[in-house]
Scaffold this motif. Structure first.
Motif, mmCIF file in Angstrom:
data_model
loop_
_atom_site.group_PDB
_atom_site.id
_atom_site.type_symbol
_atom_site.label_atom_id
_atom_site.label_comp_id
_atom_site.label_asym_id
_atom_site.label_seq_id
_atom_site.Cartn_x
_atom_site.Cartn_y
_atom_site.Cartn_z
ATOM 1 N N UNK A 1 -6.617 -0.347 -10.532
ATOM 2 C CA UNK A 1 -5.693 0.545 -10.837
ATOM 3 C C UNK A 1 -6.588 1.954 -10.295
ATOM 4 N N UNK A 2 -7.745 1.872 -10.529
ATOM 5 C CA UNK A 2 -8.425 3.151 -9.901
ATOM 6 C C UNK A 2 -8.347 3.121 -8.487
ATOM 7 N N UNK A 3 -8.460 2.145 -7.721
ATOM 8 C CA UNK A 3 -8.251 1.972 -6.292
ATOM 9 C C UNK A 3 -6.808 2.078 -6.087
ATOM 10 N N UNK A 4 -5.958 1.669 -6.744
ATOM 11 C CA UNK A 4 -4.575 1.764 -6.107
ATOM 12 C C UNK A 4 -3.812 2.840 -6.624
ATOM 13 N N UNK A 5 -4.184 3.715 -7.835
ATOM 14 C CA UNK A 5 -3.436 4.939 -8.221
ATOM 15 C C UNK A 5 -3.340 6.019 -7.222
ATOM 16 N N UNK A 6 -4.105 6.401 -6.336
ATOM 17 C CA UNK A 6 -3.941 7.569 -5.514
ATOM 18 C C UNK A 6 -3.089 7.015 -4.453
ATOM 19 N N UNK A 7 -3.164 5.614 -4.071
ATOM 20 C CA UNK A 7 -2.630 5.114 -2.915
ATOM 21 C C UNK A 7 -0.940 5.067 -3.398
ATOM 22 N N UNK A 8 -0.788 4.912 -4.613
ATOM 23 C CA UNK A 8 0.715 4.572 -4.882
ATOM 24 C C UNK A 8 1.125 6.023 -5.752
ATOM 25 N N UNK A 9 0.393 7.045 -5.624
ATOM 26 C CA UNK A 9 0.999 8.224 -6.479
ATOM 27 C C UNK A 9 0.867 8.008 -7.744
ATOM 28 N N UNK A 10 0.220 7.230 -8.383
ATOM 29 C CA UNK A 10 0.116 6.989 -9.879
ATOM 30 C C UNK A 10 -1.261 7.239 -10.364
#
Length: 240
Positions: A75-84
């Motif tokens: 989630x730390x990796x995905x968060x910026x990519x997903x706008x979250x």
């Protein structure tokens, strides 16, 4: 290119925290283990003797050639990519810390039904589980949930979200925590809205978000069951 999520088929488990983020963002992803031969593909990767940086266990996410393991790390990796995730870098670390605390909480949820060993069946450790669950309900739920309630109340940007002004993956994970506790411990959580009103308000707001609402009513959202992290054994539930 689609994200590839690897997790055990048939259960929400830890993988659900990642799914919620992907679903909220309407991301293009493949839930690999739910495909034909998907479990075999996952196990082949886990047992690979040539793949660099192999993960220890699911869940893990594959983005091109990169494999990212552990829920909080994914989630730390995905968060910026997903706008979250917050755009502010210090706040991104605050969000990660909160997600790691959720990871600790989830481990304690698991240990209510497997307090002695993950290699034993629940039925082989039922008496120990009763003691562990009673302590969890009396002491650990208030400890963790009280902390997250205070986090919401003390957010300088307002108490609708845990970090910053906008929705983050932490908020989505807390939605899952409330859902899971209500399933596993309905007696213990019957007054959860009175005890933790900000958390339940956050849960209710997320439940009504269009993409989450669509996901929750789809076949992609698996039911809770007694093979996952949150399990309902009536003998482990009691009034808080």
């Amino acid at each position: 290119m689609s994200f590839e999520l690897y997790y055990w088929d048939g259960i929400q488990g830890r993988g659900e925290f990642v799914r919620l983020a992907l679903e909220e963002a309407a991301a293009d992803y493949i839930d690999v283990a739910r495909r034909p031969d998907g479990m075999a593909a996952m196990m082949k990767l886990l047992k690979s003797r040539t793949e660099p940086h192999i993960p220890f266990a699911p869940p893990f996410l594959k983005d091109g050639d990169l494999i990212v393991s552990h829920v909080a790390n994914i989630l730390f990796y995905l968060g910026p990519k997903l706008g979250l995730a917050p755009k502010n870098e210090p706040l991104r670390f605050i969000a990660n810390g909160l997600q790691l605390t959720i990871t600790d909480f989830v481990a304690e949820v698991h240990d209510t039904h497997h307090p002695l060993s993950t290699n034993l069946y629940y039925e082989d450790q039922k008496e120990a589980a009763k003691q562990r669950a009673a302590d969890f309900i009396t002491h650990r739920i208030p400890k963790f949930m009280g902390h997250f309630e205070r986090v919401l109340a003390q957010n300088p940007q307002g108490n609708k979200h845990t970090v910053g002004r906008g929705l983050t993956y932490v908020d989505l994970s807390l939605f899952q925590i409330v859902e899971g506790l209500r399933y596993a411990f309905p007696r213990a959580t019957k007054d959860i809205g009175k005890r933790y009103p900000a958390l339940v308000a956050l849960h209710d707001a997320i439940e009504q978000r269009p993409n989450i609402e669509k996901y929750l009513t789809s076949e992609r959202r698996l039911d809770f069951n007694e093979s996952g992290i949150f399990r309902h054994y009536p003998e482990l539930d009691q009034d808080a």
